[in-house]
Design a protein around this motif. Sequence first.
Motif, PDB file in Angstrom:
ATOM      1  N   GLY A  60       0.793  -1.223   0.000  1.00 51.04           N
ATOM      2  CA  GLY A  60       0.000   0.000   0.000  1.00 51.04           C
ATOM      3  C   GLY A  60       0.830   1.281   0.000  1.00 51.04           C
ATOM      4  N   GLU A  61       2.139   1.147   0.094  1.00 45.10           N
ATOM      5  CA  GLU A  61       2.999   2.330   0.104  1.00 45.10           C
ATOM      6  C   GLU A  61       3.129   2.901  -1.309  1.00 45.10           C
ATOM      7  OE1 GLU A  61       4.378   3.813   2.798  1.00 45.10           O
ATOM      8  OE2 GLU A  61       3.430   2.324   4.103  1.00 45.10           O
ATOM      9  N   ASP A  62       3.149   4.218  -1.424  1.00 50.57           N
ATOM     10  CA  ASP A  62       3.289   4.874  -2.724  1.00 50.57           C
ATOM     11  C   ASP A  62       4.527   4.405  -3.477  1.00 50.57           C
ATOM     12  OD1 ASP A  62       0.975   6.329  -2.312  1.00 50.57           O
ATOM     13  OD2 ASP A  62       2.021   8.140  -1.656  1.00 50.57           O
ATOM     14  N   VAL A  63       5.623   4.240  -2.745  1.00 48.37           N
ATOM     15  CA  VAL A  63       6.877   3.844  -3.395  1.00 48.37           C
ATOM     16  C   VAL A  63       6.773   2.449  -4.021  1.00 48.37           C
ATOM     17  CG1 VAL A  63       8.025   2.914  -1.327  1.00 48.37           C
ATOM     18  CG2 VAL A  63       9.390   3.945  -3.159  1.00 48.37           C
ATOM     19  N   TYR A  64       5.900   1.615  -3.502  1.00 49.72           N
ATOM     20  CA  TYR A  64       5.675   0.281  -4.081  1.00 49.72           C
ATOM     21  C   TYR A  64       5.213   0.426  -5.532  1.00 49.72           C
ATOM     22  CZ  TYR A  64       3.640  -4.384  -4.714  1.00 49.72           C
ATOM     23  OH  TYR A  64       3.318  -5.633  -5.185  1.00 49.72           O
ATOM     24  N   GLN A  65       4.244   1.307  -5.743  1.00 47.93           N
ATOM     25  CA  GLN A  65       3.735   1.557  -7.094  1.00 47.93           C
ATOM     26  C   GLN A  65       4.772   2.289  -7.943  1.00 47.93           C
ATOM     27  OE1 GLN A  65       0.859   0.299  -8.214  1.00 47.93           O
ATOM     28  NE2 GLN A  65       0.538  -0.602  -6.199  1.00 47.93           N
ATOM     29  N   GLU A  66       5.410   3.289  -7.357  1.00 44.72           N
ATOM     30  CA  GLU A  66       6.393   4.090  -8.088  1.00 44.72           C
ATOM     31  C   GLU A  66       7.530   3.237  -8.641  1.00 44.72           C
ATOM     32  OE1 GLU A  66       7.605   7.037  -5.237  1.00 44.72           O
ATOM     33  OE2 GLU A  66       5.589   7.910  -5.157  1.00 44.72           O
ATOM     34  N   LEU A  67       7.945   2.233  -7.878  1.00 40.77           N
ATOM     35  CA  LEU A  67       9.055   1.371  -8.300  1.00 40.77           C
ATOM     36  C   LEU A  67       8.593   0.187  -9.146  1.00 40.77           C
ATOM     37  CD1 LEU A  67      11.137   1.293  -4.990  1.00 40.77           C
ATOM     38  CD2 LEU A  67      11.580   2.648  -7.054  1.00 40.77           C
ATOM     39  N   HIS A  86      14.344   1.660   0.633  1.00 44.90           N
ATOM     40  CA  HIS A  86      13.093   2.318   1.034  1.00 44.90           C
ATOM     41  C   HIS A  86      12.454   1.521   2.170  1.00 44.90           C
ATOM     42  CE1 HIS A  86      13.299   4.715  -2.652  1.00 44.90           C
ATOM     43  NE2 HIS A  86      13.638   3.595  -3.256  1.00 44.90           N
ATOM     44  N   PRO A  87      12.926   1.706   3.404  1.00 51.26           N
ATOM     45  CA  PRO A  87      12.461   0.870   4.518  1.00 51.26           C
ATOM     46  C   PRO A  87      10.966   0.966   4.808  1.00 51.26           C
ATOM     47  CG  PRO A  87      13.800   2.691   5.321  1.00 51.26           C
ATOM     48  CD  PRO A  87      13.925   2.682   3.832  1.00 51.26           C
ATOM     49  N   ARG A  88      10.277   1.988   4.298  1.00 49.04           N
ATOM     50  CA  ARG A  88       8.817   2.060   4.476  1.00 49.04           C
ATOM     51  C   ARG A  88       8.126   0.853   3.839  1.00 49.04           C
ATOM     52  NH1 ARG A  88       7.137   6.155   6.912  1.00 49.04           N
ATOM     53  NH2 ARG A  88       8.051   8.215   6.853  1.00 49.04           N
ATOM     54  N   LEU A  89       8.815   0.197   2.929  1.00 48.94           N
ATOM     55  CA  LEU A  89       8.247  -0.970   2.256  1.00 48.94           C
ATOM     56  C   LEU A  89       8.213  -2.210   3.143  1.00 48.94           C
ATOM     57  CD1 LEU A  89      10.002  -0.585  -1.204  1.00 48.94           C
ATOM     58  CD2 LEU A  89       7.536  -0.465  -0.775  1.00 48.94           C
TER      59      LEU A  89
END
Length: 116
Positions: A60-67, A86-89
């Motif tokens: 659900g993290e934005d960076v998941y989609q961005e990458l 990106h540890p938020r992942l």
Amino acid sequence: MIRIYHNSRCSKSRSALALLEEHGKPFDIVNYLETPPSAIELKTLLSQLGISARELLRTGEDVYQELGLENPSLDEETLIAAMAEHPRLIERPIVVVDGKAVIARPPETLLAFLRR
């Protein structure tokens, strides 16, 4: 010794931390957003958890989609590198005890894990 990979902004992580405190268990806190685990540390955690890198990803993290991490052809190394960068992942909280680990989500899973 118990180690918890903790994000103080996450209610599940705070609940797991509170459970450890309530049970009087000594533990170390790793604020993994401030001190991200390396790729090598992530590989160790995955082994301790008994899961794949994809299972540890927060989708659900934005960076998941961005990458473009939803791409099923991405290998473990690529996913681990993304989490290290990106540890938020990284799903949270992770609790490690005696070489075994659990994602304490919901936090009650931690109680069963500690009783084993």
